[in-house]
Design a protein around this motif. Structure first.
Motif, mmCIF file in Angstrom:
data_model
loop_
_atom_site.group_PDB
_atom_site.id
_atom_site.type_symbol
_atom_site.label_atom_id
_atom_site.label_comp_id
_atom_site.label_asym_id
_atom_site.label_seq_id
_atom_site.Cartn_x
_atom_site.Cartn_y
_atom_site.Cartn_z
ATOM 1 N N ASN A 1 35.614 47.107 37.491
ATOM 2 C CA ASN A 1 37.044 46.806 37.622
ATOM 3 C C ASN A 1 37.309 45.306 37.600
ATOM 4 O O ASN A 1 38.312 44.856 37.053
ATOM 5 C CB ASN A 1 37.604 47.406 38.917
ATOM 6 C CG ASN A 1 37.898 48.892 38.768
ATOM 7 O OD1 ASN A 1 38.312 49.346 37.704
ATOM 8 N ND2 ASN A 1 37.671 49.650 39.829
ATOM 9 N N ARG A 2 36.396 44.530 38.185
ATOM 10 C CA ARG A 2 36.597 43.077 38.170
ATOM 11 C C ARG A 2 36.521 42.558 36.732
ATOM 12 O O ARG A 2 37.282 41.671 36.343
ATOM 13 C CB ARG A 2 35.549 42.386 39.051
ATOM 14 C CG ARG A 2 35.770 40.876 39.111
ATOM 15 C CD ARG A 2 34.787 40.175 40.011
ATOM 16 N NE ARG A 2 35.010 40.481 41.421
ATOM 17 C CZ ARG A 2 34.383 39.859 42.431
ATOM 18 N NH1 ARG A 2 33.502 38.909 42.188
ATOM 19 N NH2 ARG A 2 34.639 40.194 43.675
ATOM 20 N N ASP B 1 39.855 43.186 35.062
ATOM 21 C CA ASP B 1 40.861 42.217 35.505
ATOM 22 C C ASP B 1 40.651 40.881 34.784
ATOM 23 O O ASP B 1 41.573 40.283 34.231
ATOM 24 C CB ASP B 1 40.760 42.065 37.032
ATOM 25 C CG ASP B 1 41.891 41.235 37.625
ATOM 26 O OD1 ASP B 1 42.702 40.672 36.861
ATOM 27 O OD2 ASP B 1 41.961 41.125 38.859
ATOM 28 N N ARG C 1 42.983 38.839 31.850
ATOM 29 C CA ARG C 1 43.552 37.508 32.074
ATOM 30 C C ARG C 1 43.285 36.568 30.907
ATOM 31 O O ARG C 1 44.003 35.590 30.717
ATOM 32 C CB ARG C 1 42.970 36.894 33.350
ATOM 33 C CG ARG C 1 43.500 37.536 34.611
ATOM 34 C CD ARG C 1 42.679 37.092 35.800
ATOM 35 N NE ARG C 1 43.001 37.917 36.949
ATOM 36 C CZ ARG C 1 43.489 37.439 38.096
ATOM 37 N NH1 ARG C 1 43.703 36.161 38.245
ATOM 38 N NH2 ARG C 1 43.746 38.257 39.079
#
Ligand SMILES: *Cc1c(COP(=O)(O)O)cnc(C)c1O
Length: 382
Positions: free
Chosen positions: A110-111, A114, A118
């Motif tokens: 999940n990181r 993210d 970005r």
């Protein structure tokens, strides 16, 4: 004259010289650093362009290539923790609009989602319940569907204790010209890893888990194919600090000033890698496997069970199911306060369901297991 603000008056602090309690760190990281590594750190910094320091940087590069089993020239330590090296892989590899396919079966997948978002990636995901892995058929189907520029997988998902097999994945990627990006933060040094044989294009790790070193200088590598993508970018890398087209000029023959390296952490990393090379990579992998099997056996003797199917369990991190009726957080708190042992709790889907026990680097020893099991025997209800 302006009056200075007093620390004691404003905060009621009683400042005494620093004292750190002695803990056995058996959580998801950091793990205890090797005493020799701590000693190496505790020396005066050199200038970051001092020839003696530049020679040490060369040694770090060679040693990192060894522990990762790669010949990538662009193999360096990023100044920062594992997350900085993670961001370095994303920012250098991803151009806005690139399709990036990410395998998500835990917190760190999940990181990656993210982060890639970005940097403007067109992020696609495949998901699995936490604790499971992706098989080659599933990866092939997803690659066919999304035809990504990059496939990102977490080799050692620290939030679940599962090991994602990587053999054969690069062959599937080749069909679509997809670069393979892998998180090896909790595998480097403790889990068999063959970057070149497995065809991994971008990888990152950290110093404070399998390498027996404090946090702050993090392994990073990219293959010739990944460097080619970097060179063909239409736009500059969006992150100045982590831009490999600049950083490689400090680590390469030009030795162009970029930022001041965290000198003492590089001493520590160099020494940690030397110790690993002295032990031998294969010996270290075997030691981790042997000690974790002993841990599983001892925990089972206490009546506990593991969350991940045995064949996919990591040797560096084990998720242990919290038995019904037991307050997992209270046990972890008692382990720390009464026994000086740190373990971790569950994240996300596994919150309140598991403890996370790390046996990483210097801490992968029989005595670590014995200490933890003796303490648990006292704390768990009979
Ligand atoms: C610990 C960890 C990170 C982040 O590293 P930091 O050193 O904490 O910044 C990334 N990925 C995985 C799988 C990790 O376990």
């Amino acid at each position: 004259m302006t009056q200075t603000i007093s620390i004691n008056d404003s905060d009621h602090l009683q400042l005494t010289p620093l004292e750190i309690p002695s803990r056995l760190l058996l959580g998801p990281g950091p793990s205890n650093a090797h005493p020799t590594v701590l000693q190496a750190m505790n020396t005066s910094p050199l200038g970051h362009l001092d020839p003696a320091f530049l020679a040490l940087m060369d040694e770090i590069q060679s040693l990192l290539r060894y522990v990762w089993q790669t010949e990538n020239p662009l193999t360096i330590a990023v100044s920062g923790t594992g997350t900085a090296a993670m961001e370095a892989t994303i920012t250098n590899a991803v151009e806005p609009g690139d399709v990036v396919l990410i395998g998500v079966a835990g917190y760190f997948g999940n990181r990656l989602v993210d982060m890639a978002g970005r940097y403007g990636a067109d992020v696609r995901t495949i998901t699995k319940p936490w604790g499971q892995i992706f098989n080659l058929d599933e990866l092939q189907t997803a690659l066919k569907t999304h035809r990504p520029a990059i496939l990102a997988l977490v080799h050692a998902e620290t939030s679940t204790g599962a090991r994602q097999p990587l053999e054969g994945v690069a062959d599937l990627c080749a069909e679509f010209g997809t670069l393979l990006l892998v998180d090896t933060v909790t595998s480097l040094g403790g889990v068999p890893l063959f970057l070149d044989t497995w065809g991994v294009d971008l990888a990152y790790s950290c110093s404070q888990k399998g390498l027996s070193c404090p946090p702050g200088a993090s392994p990073f590598t990219m293959s010739a194919r990944a460097v080619e993508k970097l060179q063909q970018r239409q736009r500059k890398v969006a992150n100045w600090y982590l831009d490999m087209s600049l950083l490689s000029k400090y680590w390469g023959p030009e030795r162009t000033y970029h930022h001041t390296a965290p000198i003492n952490l590089y001493y520590a990393l160099r020494e940690a890698l030397r110790l690993l090379a002295e032990e031998g990579l294969a010996n270290s992998w075997q030691r981790h496997q042997k000690n974790v099997e002993y841990l599983w056996e001892e925990l089972e003797n206490l009546g506990l069970s593991m969350h991940v199917q045995e064949q996919y369990r990591l040797p560096t991190l084990t998720t242990v199911r919290i038995p019904a009726g037991v307050d997992g957080k209270a046990i972890a708190r008692q382990l720390l306060n009464e026994h000086n042992i740190e373990i971790g709790g569950g994240l996300g889907e596994l919150a309140n369901q598991v403890w996370r026990v790390g046996l990483m680097g210097f801490n992968s020893r029989k005595e670590s297991v014995d200490q933890l099991v003796a303490a648990l025997r006292q704390l768990l209800p009979k």
